[in-house]
Design an enzyme around this catalytic site. Structure first.
Site, PDB file in Angstrom:
ATOM      1  N   ARG A 113       0.814  -1.219   0.000  1.00 33.95           N
ATOM      2  CA  ARG A 113       0.000   0.000   0.000  1.00 33.95           C
ATOM      3  C   ARG A 113       0.845   1.267   0.000  1.00 33.95           C
ATOM      4  O   ARG A 113       0.395   2.325   0.442  1.00 33.95           O
ATOM      5  CB  ARG A 113      -0.982   0.011   1.177  1.00 33.95           C
ATOM      6  N   LYS A 135       3.881  10.919 -11.653  1.00 30.47           N
ATOM      7  CA  LYS A 135       2.924  10.138 -12.440  1.00 30.47           C
ATOM      8  C   LYS A 135       3.537   8.780 -12.735  1.00 30.47           C
ATOM      9  O   LYS A 135       4.634   8.688 -13.285  1.00 30.47           O
ATOM     10  CB  LYS A 135       2.579  10.844 -13.744  1.00 30.47           C
ATOM     11  N   GLU A 177      10.641  16.657 -25.401  1.00 31.68           N
ATOM     12  CA  GLU A 177      10.069  17.103 -24.135  1.00 31.68           C
ATOM     13  C   GLU A 177      10.718  18.400 -23.665  1.00 31.68           C
ATOM     14  O   GLU A 177      10.090  19.204 -22.965  1.00 31.68           O
ATOM     15  CB  GLU A 177      10.213  16.008 -23.067  1.00 31.68           C
ATOM     16  N   LYS A 219       8.838  22.002 -14.863  1.00 35.17           N
ATOM     17  CA  LYS A 219       7.886  20.958 -14.478  1.00 35.17           C
ATOM     18  C   LYS A 219       7.592  21.005 -12.987  1.00 35.17           C
ATOM     19  O   LYS A 219       6.441  20.845 -12.565  1.00 35.17           O
ATOM     20  CB  LYS A 219       8.408  19.576 -14.869  1.00 35.17           C
ATOM     21  N   GLU A 229      -3.440  17.152 -10.933  1.00 39.76           N
ATOM     22  CA  GLU A 229      -4.112  17.548 -12.168  1.00 39.76           C
ATOM     23  C   GLU A 229      -5.611  17.788 -11.930  1.00 39.76           C
ATOM     24  O   GLU A 229      -6.463  17.377 -12.720  1.00 39.76           O
ATOM     25  CB  GLU A 229      -3.904  16.482 -13.248  1.00 39.76           C
ATOM     26  N   ARG A 234      -1.744  21.462 -14.456  1.00 38.91           N
ATOM     27  CA  ARG A 234      -0.836  20.369 -14.791  1.00 38.91           C
ATOM     28  C   ARG A 234      -1.164  19.750 -16.144  1.00 38.91           C
ATOM     29  O   ARG A 234      -0.296  19.170 -16.791  1.00 38.91           O
ATOM     30  CB  ARG A 234      -0.855  19.295 -13.694  1.00 38.91           C
ATOM     31  N   ASN A 238       0.669  18.019 -20.872  1.00 41.12           N
ATOM     32  CA  ASN A 238       0.277  17.030 -21.880  1.00 41.12           C
ATOM     33  C   ASN A 238       0.265  17.609 -23.291  1.00 41.12           C
ATOM     34  O   ASN A 238      -0.280  16.979 -24.208  1.00 41.12           O
ATOM     35  CB  ASN A 238      -1.112  16.463 -21.546  1.00 41.12           C
ATOM     36  N   HIS A 241       0.542  15.378 -26.291  1.00 43.00           N
ATOM     37  CA  HIS A 241       0.403  13.991 -25.861  1.00 43.00           C
ATOM     38  C   HIS A 241      -0.896  13.331 -26.310  1.00 43.00           C
ATOM     39  O   HIS A 241      -0.923  12.114 -26.532  1.00 43.00           O
ATOM     40  CB  HIS A 241       0.535  13.895 -24.340  1.00 43.00           C
ATOM     41  N   HIS A 245      -0.162  10.130 -28.103  1.00 45.55           N
ATOM     42  CA  HIS A 245      -0.549   8.826 -27.560  1.00 45.55           C
ATOM     43  C   HIS A 245      -1.398   8.046 -28.556  1.00 45.55           C
ATOM     44  O   HIS A 245      -1.303   6.810 -28.638  1.00 45.55           O
ATOM     45  CB  HIS A 245      -1.312   8.996 -26.250  1.00 45.55           C
ATOM     46  N   HIS A 259       8.238   7.323 -27.766  1.00 42.41           N
ATOM     47  CA  HIS A 259       7.315   8.249 -27.107  1.00 42.41           C
ATOM     48  C   HIS A 259       7.644   9.696 -27.447  1.00 42.41           C
ATOM     49  O   HIS A 259       6.748  10.495 -27.784  1.00 42.41           O
ATOM     50  CB  HIS A 259       7.345   8.039 -25.594  1.00 42.41           C
TER      51      HIS A 259
END
Length: 358
Positions: A113, A135, A177, A219, A229, A234, A238, A241, A245, A259
């Site tokens: 956990r 993330k 990036e 960042k 987010e 935030r 993206n 992206h 993606h 990527h």
């Protein structure tokens, strides 16, 4: 990274792998520190990290590539971590690029956990983006990064010297990036990129260190303002992206499109779509596409992904979608990105149809 009780340091220094033990507490007793890496990174950098830790360590070596961010590899990793007796207070080290960092971070978030982990990124893309911000995720059949958690590392150890072993294609992919941070909120840094891209890609130490430092600060500022987010800020990270993606998914998350390459094409598409909507001057969109191409990155939809209908289907699976609506990150100008909350996906499909035919 200023996140209150969850704050952590981002260390950027050449030779940091050789002194990793100064920043990573050893587990209690004689238990080993666990390092997760992949088959490509291990022979290049593992020995330096092991020596830098200066204590007992165990290594888990996974296959390289985007397909490692999978349920099967997550199961394999978590079972092995449990076999090794990793406890909540231990620090699991993620030595590798974005795939290893994302997978290890997600495993740490669910193991017992929630366990601690340290990012030790070895690619430019991971150093300037994926290692910072917390993330973590794996991919699913439905799309990229759709199963994951927000789980901040305890520290990020960035050694720019490792970039000397990075293949040219991977370096260029990471550079996408870097460009993103200029486009979304820093026009001056974007101009710096235009003037210094060749130096960054040629391995100039000073240029690379500057690109990494500025990107990490950018960042960190965005994440500190909107860690999970929930405020919209935030989401700007993206940029490129949602389109990117979709391209990756259409090509099966394969080596045909890295990527960073997908993000580069996605940013160029976002710029041209912004111009199509009258939000950005066409000349600014052209400037972005030209810089992306000059850096040796794709600025158009690659062969094998030229199905507008399927691309839109992938975009509808975007994790930011809400009530069936897909927000896009678009631009008013270089250095000013914003959330376009309710994109008309029929119009997006018409745009992609034109792009595929170009």
């Amino acid at each position: 990274m200023a996140l209150g009780a969850g704050s952590y340091d981002i260390h950027v220094e050449a030779g940091l792998l050789d002194r990793a033990g100064e920043h990573v507490p050893a587990p209690a007793g004689d238990r080993p520190t666990v390092i997760v890496t992949d088959e490509i990174v291990a022979p290049l950098h593992l020995e330096r990290l092991l020596n830098g830790l200066g204590g007992p360590a165990e290594t888990i070596v996974l296959p390289a590539g985007e397909r490692t961010k999978s349920w099967s590899q997550l199961e394999r990793l978590t079972e092995r971590l449990l076999e090794l007796g990793v406890e909540r207070g231990d620090h699991i080290l993620a030595l590798g690029g974005g795939v290893i960092g994302d997978l290890t971070g997600f495993a740490a978030s669910i193991l017992r956990r929630g366990c601690r982990f340290v990012q030790v990124p070895t690619t430019l893309l991971a150093q300037v983006d994926s290692s910072v911000g917390g993330k973590t995720a794996i991919n699913s059949a439905a799309g990229k990064n759709l199963v994951g958690a927000f789980h901040q590392p305890s520290a990020v150890l960035i050694d720019p010297a490792v970039l000397a072993t990075l293949p040219d294609r991977e370096l260029r992919a990471g550079y996408a990036e870097v460009v993103k941070y200029g486009l979304l909120g820093d026009a001056d840094f974007y101009a710096w990129c235009e003037a210094n891209a060749a130096a960054v890609l040629a391995g100039d130490d000073a240029a690379q260190a500057h690109a990494i430092a500025v990107s990490c600060r950018a960042k960190a500022a965005v994440v500190a303002a909107d860690e999970r987010e929930t405020k919209g800020r935030r989401a700007l990270l993206n940029l490129g992206h949602t389109f990117g993606h979709a391209l990756e998914a259409e090509l099966g998350f394969s080596g045909r499109l890295l990527h960073g390459e997908a993000v580069a094409a996605g940013m160029a598409l976002a710029a041209r779509y912004s111009a199509r909507l009258g939000l950005m001057a066409p000349g600014e969109a052209t400037r972005i596409s030209e810089h992306v191409r000059a850096a040796g990155l794709p600025s158009t939809i690659p062969d094998g992904a030229r199905s507008p209908q399927r691309l839109v289907q992938h975009m509808r699976q975007d994790k930011k979608a809400a009530a069936g609506r897909v927000p896009l990150i678009l631009m008013r100008r270089i250095g000013e990105a914003f959330v376009y909350p309710e994109a008309d996906m029929e119009d997006v499909e018409r745009f992609l149809t034109e792009e595929c035919a170009a």
